[in-house]
Design a protein around this motif. Structure first.
Motif, short mmCIF file in Angstrom:
data_model
loop_
_atom_site.label_atom_id
_atom_site.label_comp_id
_atom_site.label_asym_id
_atom_site.label_seq_id
_atom_site.Cartn_x
_atom_site.Cartn_y
_atom_site.Cartn_z
N MET A 85 55.85 -30.17 17.79
CA MET A 85 55.49 -29.92 16.40
C MET A 85 54.11 -30.51 16.13
SD MET A 85 57.94 -28.23 15.28
CE MET A 85 57.55 -28.12 13.54
N GLY A 86 53.34 -29.80 15.35
CA GLY A 86 52.03 -30.32 14.97
C GLY A 86 50.94 -30.01 15.97
N GLU A 87 51.32 -29.45 17.13
CA GLU A 87 50.30 -29.09 18.12
C GLU A 87 49.94 -27.62 17.98
OE1 GLU A 87 51.80 -30.15 21.95
OE2 GLU A 87 51.68 -32.30 21.54
N ARG A 88 48.77 -27.28 18.52
CA ARG A 88 48.35 -25.88 18.50
C ARG A 88 48.70 -25.24 19.84
NH1 ARG A 88 48.23 -24.19 13.94
NH2 ARG A 88 47.15 -22.36 14.71
N PRO A 89 49.09 -23.95 19.81
CA PRO A 89 49.41 -23.28 21.08
C PRO A 89 48.15 -23.07 21.92
CG PRO A 89 49.46 -21.71 19.27
CD PRO A 89 49.28 -23.07 18.65
N SER A 90 48.28 -23.21 23.23
CA SER A 90 47.12 -22.95 24.08
C SER A 90 47.09 -21.49 24.52
CB SER A 90 47.15 -23.87 25.30
OG SER A 90 48.24 -23.53 26.13
N ILE A 91 48.24 -20.82 24.41
CA ILE A 91 48.28 -19.39 24.73
C ILE A 91 48.55 -18.63 23.43
CG2 ILE A 91 49.47 -17.60 26.02
CD1 ILE A 91 50.33 -19.83 27.98
N THR A 92 47.65 -17.75 23.06
CA THR A 92 47.86 -16.91 21.88
C THR A 92 47.57 -15.47 22.27
OG1 THR A 92 45.58 -17.10 21.16
CG2 THR A 92 47.09 -18.75 20.32
N ALA A 93 47.82 -14.57 21.34
CA ALA A 93 47.56 -13.15 21.60
C ALA A 93 46.09 -12.96 21.97
CB ALA A 93 47.91 -12.33 20.37
N GLU A 94 45.21 -13.73 21.32
CA GLU A 94 43.77 -13.57 21.56
C GLU A 94 43.39 -14.05 22.97
OE1 GLU A 94 44.96 -14.93 18.63
OE2 GLU A 94 44.64 -12.98 17.65
N THR A 95 43.88 -15.22 23.37
CA THR A 95 43.51 -15.73 24.70
C THR A 95 44.05 -14.81 25.79
OG1 THR A 95 45.47 -17.10 24.88
CG2 THR A 95 43.53 -18.14 23.93
N LEU A 96 45.23 -14.27 25.56
CA LEU A 96 45.83 -13.40 26.56
C LEU A 96 45.03 -12.11 26.70
CD1 LEU A 96 48.40 -14.44 27.93
CD2 LEU A 96 49.61 -12.57 26.84
N ALA A 97 44.61 -11.56 25.55
CA ALA A 97 43.83 -10.33 25.59
C ALA A 97 42.50 -10.57 26.30
CB ALA A 97 43.58 -9.83 24.17
N ALA A 98 41.89 -11.75 26.05
CA ALA A 98 40.62 -12.08 26.70
C ALA A 98 40.81 -12.18 28.21
CB ALA A 98 40.10 -13.40 26.14
N ASP A 99 41.91 -12.79 28.63
CA ASP A 99 42.20 -12.90 30.06
C ASP A 99 42.32 -11.53 30.69
OD1 ASP A 99 42.17 -15.55 29.82
OD2 ASP A 99 44.34 -15.87 29.96
N GLU A 100 43.01 -10.64 29.98
CA GLU A 100 43.21 -9.29 30.52
C GLU A 100 41.89 -8.57 30.67
OE1 GLU A 100 46.03 -7.09 28.25
OE2 GLU A 100 47.73 -8.27 28.98
N ARG A 101 41.01 -8.73 29.69
CA ARG A 101 39.71 -8.07 29.75
C ARG A 101 38.90 -8.60 30.94
NH1 ARG A 101 39.77 -7.49 24.25
NH2 ARG A 101 38.98 -9.55 23.78
N GLN A 102 38.98 -9.90 31.12
CA GLN A 102 38.22 -10.51 32.22
C GLN A 102 38.71 -10.04 33.57
OE1 GLN A 102 38.48 -14.70 31.67
NE2 GLN A 102 36.90 -14.74 30.08
#
Lengths: 130, 212
Positions: A85-102
């Motif tokens: 609780m109180g932490e931010r996720p390191s994997i989000t829809a945005e990071t995943l999409a960026a990985d896929e593009r790369q």
């Protein structure tokens, strides 16, 4: 069944010990007395139902009884990470999409799986409508 | 000194307190004594159970001063004193279970409250709500394997570990304070269920129930 990593117990535990508690990171309107009905209604009743990455609140109800967050893929049910609780996720829809593009995979917008959603052949659509 | 009102929950001896398993013992005949039994069951009734909650840093010093045991800070661990009579178990990042011989809990509660003073903490006596069932014998681990999805293999469950987990269709605290000694801390209302489950699960290995 499968095992879920509890960030408080610091080990994988049986799925039976956990309960899902819906969408995570909900923002309560700062001033409930003066917010609009739409804002309050959205907060109380409306939840996201994405196809793809979803951040969820879970509780380790039989073990340490602490709430924590799970990042889960709603299409293949894969649990990508769990965090306190109180932490931010390191994997989000945005990071995943960026990985896929790369990695040169066909780009899917915002981590949502759109590939295959539209039939290649228009005839299939008309068939479906009939 | 805190302003919490304290009182001793333990009834005096004249009232004839009954352990959570009193009815189970009376109801069915216990298995006959068997020296070759693979599993030996025993209830450690009327122990003192205290739930201590608060920040680890705040509690640690007071616990060491009063009990002489370090507060286990690592998840799923158990700290036992030299005699093996008193123990503290990690239940969650801000919650510990203190287990002491029956009759000591009120003295301990007062001492801890005094040591902690005005600190932000909570200390509750839950002795009446739960009981301890001890499992021993060469087949104790086999019996647990049939009952809980938790991995009880020595590599995953060494001595000095304790977890809250699923057991049969209920939940309990499972811990191993010494080698070949498993303690099951069960809720009062589930004690009979767990007891009968254990008798049934251990029947194939031969089971003995030790009673005082």
């Amino acid at each position: 069944m499968f095992h879920i990593y509890c960030p408080y117990c610091e080990e994988h535990r049986e799925e039976e010990e956990f309960h899902p508690r819906g969408q995570a990171h909900l923002q309560r309107p700062a001033d409930p007395e003066n917010c609009s009905d739409k804002e309050w209604g959205d907060y109380l009743f409306f939840r996201d139902n994405p196809r793809g990455i979803h951040h969820e609140l879970w509780v380790h109800s039989v073990g340490c009884r602490k709430f924590f967050n799970i990042t889960r893929h709603t299409a293949n049910y894969e649990i990508l990470e769990t965090y306190k609780m109180g932490e931010r996720p390191s994997i989000t829809a945005e990071t995943l999409a960026a990985d896929e593009r790369q990695s040169g995979v066909q780009a899917a917008s915002g981590g949502w799986q759109t590939v295959g959603a539209r039939p290649e052949d228009e005839a299939l659509n008309t068939e479906a409508r009939a | 000194m805190s302003e919490i009102r304290e009182f001793d929950c333990r009834p005096n001896d004249q009232t004839g307190a009954e352990s959570p398993l009193a009815w189970s013992f009376q109801r069915g005949p216990a298995p006959a004594a068997d020296a070759q039994a693979g599993v030996t069951l025993r209830e450690s009734a009327f122990m003192g159970h205290l739930i201590l909650r608060g920040g680890a840093i705040v509690l640690d010093e007071a616990v060491r001063e009063v009990l002489g045991i370090n507060l286990p800070a690592r998840p799923n661990t158990l700290a036992v004193d030299a005699k093996g009579e008193r123990s503290i178990q990690w239940l969650s990042p801000d919650e510990w279970l203190i287990l002491v011989p029956g009759g000591e809990e009120f003295v301990l509660e007062k001492a801890l409250r005094h040591a902690l003073g005005q600190a932000h903490f909570s200390l509750v006596n839950v002795s009446g709500g739960q009981t301890v069932i001890t499992l021993r014998g060469p087949k104790a681990r086999e019996t647990l394997k049939k009952s809980t999805p938790y991995d009880v293999h020595p590599s995953a469950f060494p001595v000095g570990k304790g977890v809250t987990t699923i057991f049969a269709k209920t939940s309990l605290i499972l811990r191993q304070p010494q080698a070949d000694c498993w303690e099951l801390i069960v809720r009062r209302s589930f004690a009979d269920y767990v007891y009968r489950w254990l008798l049934d699960a251990a029947a194939e290995f031969g089971v003995t129930v030790e009673r005082r």
